[in-house]
Design a protein around this motif. Sequence first.
Motif, PDB file in Angstrom:
ATOM      1  N   PRO A  86      11.004 -94.523   2.543  1.00  0.00           N
ATOM      2  CA  PRO A  86      10.336 -93.205   3.764  1.00  0.00           C
ATOM      3  C   PRO A  86      10.195 -91.891   3.217  1.00  0.00           C
ATOM      4  CG  PRO A  86      11.909 -94.238   4.326  1.00  0.00           C
ATOM      5  CD  PRO A  86      11.987 -94.894   3.462  1.00  0.00           C
ATOM      6  N   LEU A  87      11.089 -91.077   2.670  1.00  0.00           N
ATOM      7  CA  LEU A  87      11.025 -89.941   1.777  1.00  0.00           C
ATOM      8  C   LEU A  87      10.297 -89.813   1.091  1.00  0.00           C
ATOM      9  CD1 LEU A  87      15.141 -89.841   1.896  1.00  0.00           C
ATOM     10  CD2 LEU A  87      13.767 -89.219   4.190  1.00  0.00           C
ATOM     11  N   TYR A  88      10.280 -90.549  -0.072  1.00  0.00           N
ATOM     12  CA  TYR A  88       9.348 -90.996  -1.159  1.00  0.00           C
ATOM     13  C   TYR A  88       8.040 -90.919  -0.681  1.00  0.00           C
ATOM     14  CZ  TYR A  88       7.536 -92.439  -5.322  1.00  0.00           C
ATOM     15  OH  TYR A  88       6.022 -92.792  -5.887  1.00  0.00           O
ATOM     16  N   TYR A  89       7.129 -91.750   0.150  1.00  0.00           N
ATOM     17  CA  TYR A  89       6.154 -91.325   1.243  1.00  0.00           C
ATOM     18  C   TYR A  89       5.926 -90.726   1.877  1.00  0.00           C
ATOM     19  CZ  TYR A  89       4.150 -95.892  -0.377  1.00  0.00           C
ATOM     20  OH  TYR A  89       4.161 -96.990  -0.667  1.00  0.00           O
ATOM     21  N   TYR A  90       6.577 -89.254   2.348  1.00  0.00           N
ATOM     22  CA  TYR A  90       6.425 -88.224   2.856  1.00  0.00           C
ATOM     23  C   TYR A  90       6.391 -87.118   2.174  1.00  0.00           C
ATOM     24  CZ  TYR A  90       7.161 -89.701   7.873  1.00  0.00           C
ATOM     25  OH  TYR A  90       6.488 -89.998   9.691  1.00  0.00           O
ATOM     26  N   HIS A  91       7.114 -87.200   0.962  1.00  0.00           N
ATOM     27  CA  HIS A  91       7.356 -86.477  -0.119  1.00  0.00           C
ATOM     28  C   HIS A  91       5.903 -86.786  -0.529  1.00  0.00           C
ATOM     29  CE1 HIS A  91       8.072 -85.120  -4.827  1.00  0.00           C
ATOM     30  NE2 HIS A  91       8.119 -83.772  -3.735  1.00  0.00           N
ATOM     31  N   GLU A  92       5.170 -87.476  -1.728  1.00  0.00           N
ATOM     32  CA  GLU A  92       4.344 -88.024  -2.511  1.00  0.00           C
ATOM     33  C   GLU A  92       3.011 -87.711  -1.276  1.00  0.00           C
ATOM     34  OE1 GLU A  92       3.620 -88.292  -5.254  1.00  0.00           O
ATOM     35  OE2 GLU A  92       5.919 -88.579  -5.482  1.00  0.00           O
ATOM     36  N   ASN A  93       3.047 -88.347  -0.144  1.00  0.00           N
ATOM     37  CA  ASN A  93       1.421 -88.188   0.708  1.00  0.00           C
ATOM     38  C   ASN A  93       1.346 -86.992   1.755  1.00  0.00           C
ATOM     39  OD1 ASN A  93       1.350 -90.294  -0.666  1.00  0.00           O
ATOM     40  ND2 ASN A  93       0.996 -91.796   1.788  1.00  0.00           N
ATOM     41  N   VAL A  94       2.476 -86.485   1.874  1.00  0.00           N
ATOM     42  CA  VAL A  94       2.448 -85.032   2.774  1.00  0.00           C
ATOM     43  C   VAL A  94       2.967 -83.977   2.414  1.00  0.00           C
ATOM     44  CG1 VAL A  94       2.373 -83.633   4.936  1.00  0.00           C
ATOM     45  CG2 VAL A  94       3.245 -86.054   4.654  1.00  0.00           C
ATOM     46  N   GLN A  95       4.147 -83.472   1.674  1.00  0.00           N
ATOM     47  CA  GLN A  95       4.623 -82.517   0.675  1.00  0.00           C
ATOM     48  C   GLN A  95       2.930 -82.504  -0.079  1.00  0.00           C
ATOM     49  OE1 GLN A  95       5.850 -80.523   1.058  1.00  0.00           O
ATOM     50  NE2 GLN A  95       5.709 -79.148  -0.986  1.00  0.00           N
ATOM     51  N   GLY A  96       2.334 -83.251  -1.312  1.00  0.00           N
ATOM     52  CA  GLY A  96       1.578 -83.538  -2.015  1.00  0.00           C
ATOM     53  C   GLY A  96       0.414 -82.655  -1.295  1.00  0.00           C
ATOM     54  N   LEU A  97      -0.604 -83.517  -0.051  1.00  0.00           N
ATOM     55  CA  LEU A  97      -0.969 -82.806   0.611  1.00  0.00           C
ATOM     56  C   LEU A  97      -0.904 -81.469   0.897  1.00  0.00           C
ATOM     57  CD1 LEU A  97      -3.657 -83.505   1.922  1.00  0.00           C
ATOM     58  CD2 LEU A  97      -2.550 -83.667   4.248  1.00  0.00           C
ATOM     59  N   THR A  98       0.498 -80.551   1.135  1.00  0.00           N
ATOM     60  CA  THR A  98       0.465 -80.085   1.299  1.00  0.00           C
ATOM     61  C   THR A  98       0.706 -78.501   0.311  1.00  0.00           C
ATOM     62  OG1 THR A  98       1.988 -80.055   3.040  1.00  0.00           O
ATOM     63  CG2 THR A  98       2.454 -77.757   2.577  1.00  0.00           C
ATOM     64  N   VAL A  99       0.484 -79.217  -0.717  1.00  0.00           N
ATOM     65  CA  VAL A  99       0.391 -78.437  -1.803  1.00  0.00           C
ATOM     66  C   VAL A  99      -1.092 -77.947  -2.263  1.00  0.00           C
ATOM     67  CG1 VAL A  99       0.726 -78.209  -4.684  1.00  0.00           C
ATOM     68  CG2 VAL A  99       2.552 -78.846  -2.644  1.00  0.00           C
ATOM     69  N   LEU A 100      -1.822 -79.401  -1.797  1.00  0.00           N
ATOM     70  CA  LEU A 100      -3.174 -79.034  -2.768  1.00  0.00           C
ATOM     71  C   LEU A 100      -4.006 -78.724  -1.884  1.00  0.00           C
ATOM     72  CD1 LEU A 100      -5.462 -80.325  -3.900  1.00  0.00           C
ATOM     73  CD2 LEU A 100      -5.531 -82.202  -2.605  1.00  0.00           C
ATOM     74  N   LEU A 101      -3.386 -78.204  -0.141  1.00  0.00           N
ATOM     75  CA  LEU A 101      -4.403 -78.165   0.333  1.00  0.00           C
ATOM     76  C   LEU A 101      -3.706 -76.163   0.634  1.00  0.00           C
ATOM     77  CD1 LEU A 101      -3.774 -79.849   3.900  1.00  0.00           C
ATOM     78  CD2 LEU A 101      -6.075 -78.800   2.524  1.00  0.00           C
ATOM     79  N   GLN A 102      -3.180 -75.736   0.148  1.00  0.00           N
ATOM     80  CA  GLN A 102      -2.225 -74.724  -0.031  1.00  0.00           C
ATOM     81  C   GLN A 102      -3.569 -73.704  -2.072  1.00  0.00           C
ATOM     82  OE1 GLN A 102      -0.119 -71.806   1.336  1.00  0.00           O
ATOM     83  NE2 GLN A 102      -1.743 -71.076   0.828  1.00  0.00           N
ATOM     84  N   ALA A 103      -3.910 -74.651  -2.473  1.00  0.00           N
ATOM     85  CA  ALA A 103      -3.789 -74.101  -3.409  1.00  0.00           C
ATOM     86  C   ALA A 103      -5.389 -74.158  -3.541  1.00  0.00           C
ATOM     87  CB  ALA A 103      -4.040 -75.113  -5.143  1.00  0.00           C
ATOM     88  N   VAL A 104      -6.458 -75.382  -2.772  1.00  0.00           N
ATOM     89  CA  VAL A 104      -8.028 -74.855  -1.699  1.00  0.00           C
ATOM     90  C   VAL A 104      -7.714 -73.681  -0.785  1.00  0.00           C
ATOM     91  CG1 VAL A 104      -9.654 -76.095  -0.765  1.00  0.00           C
ATOM     92  CG2 VAL A 104      -8.183 -77.634  -2.242  1.00  0.00           C
ATOM     93  N   ALA A 105      -7.000 -73.902  -0.010  1.00  0.00           N
ATOM     94  CA  ALA A 105      -7.454 -72.158   1.114  1.00  0.00           C
ATOM     95  C   ALA A 105      -7.484 -71.212  -0.609  1.00  0.00           C
ATOM     96  CB  ALA A 105      -6.594 -72.119   1.105  1.00  0.00           C
TER      97      ALA A 105
END
Length: 327
Positions: A86-105
């Motif tokens: 679960p930690l791996y999935y939250y890191h890849e899927n949620v943290q990855g999305l967070t980094v991407l959205l910050q770059a997009v914004a």
Amino acid sequence: MTFLITGGAGYIGAHVVRAMLLAGEEVVVLDDLSTGREERLPEGVPLVIGSVLDRLILDKTIAEHRITGVVHLAGKKQVGESVEKPLYYYHENVQGLTVLLQAVADAGIRNFLFSSSASVYGMPDVELVTEDTPCAPLSPYGATKLAGEWLVRAAGAAHGISTACLRYFNVAGAATPELADTGVFNLVPMVFERYDAGEGATIFGTDYPTPDGTCVRDYIHVADLADAHVAAARKLAEWAAAGDHRDLTVNIGRGEGVSVREMVELMNETTGNDRAPVLSPRRPGDPAQVVASAERIAAELGWKARHDVREMVASAWAGWQANRCRR
């Protein structure tokens, strides 16, 4: 418009790339190639090898290619693995999305499409699952998709980004054999793998409250799924151009249920396999029926699935045969 498609070298991603190109859009692919394959991409499509967790790569890619829209497909997608890690999935899927959205914004991009999943619904006790059906995911994978939807909507509202969350149901088939699914994580390729081993398909559970006692699912051809991405991306671009920043959340399915037994019979017929299926007990967490309501996507985007289950199975089998050397 120039769209950045994350995970664009994967099974679904490559189909989305193809559909966007056929629709006249420009695309750039970002993929770490952990499961994607470079040869799936048409000649001339720029490929950046990297992760959405890498902010430097994201900023460089967005600036160099003048990205104006993002279709986010990258992520980890195995339900069983998510339970173990679960930690791996939250890191890849949620943290990855967070980094991407910050770059997009930060880059001022005004439209963002997120690949979600029917897994957000969990075990719905309804005949047709609408977008208003309560969400109660059963796995860390499903939970990361639901958390991703929340994050996408919140970021969109805060930064003036038009957003869409597309909830996929059971994806199958291939537009062309070389784009077929080479993983063995879904029903159709799992059954084909059994055939190759000289065995019959396994059916888990024959005592569900369904017409033939087996689970019922809504199967969607991957080519139809890809076309839905084009329609959604264009709608977001239209809203963004008008300064009308909205969120769209839609199911992508055919609105028709097919039982596991019916699918196995069709796969036997398509492949010429005559082995009787192996009947096994239920698997924990498998809902009896999950079928999409496809009314909202038809109303919002004018989209409707064009391919039936027989076409899905036939195209998947052609792809399975063509890709045997890659497994």
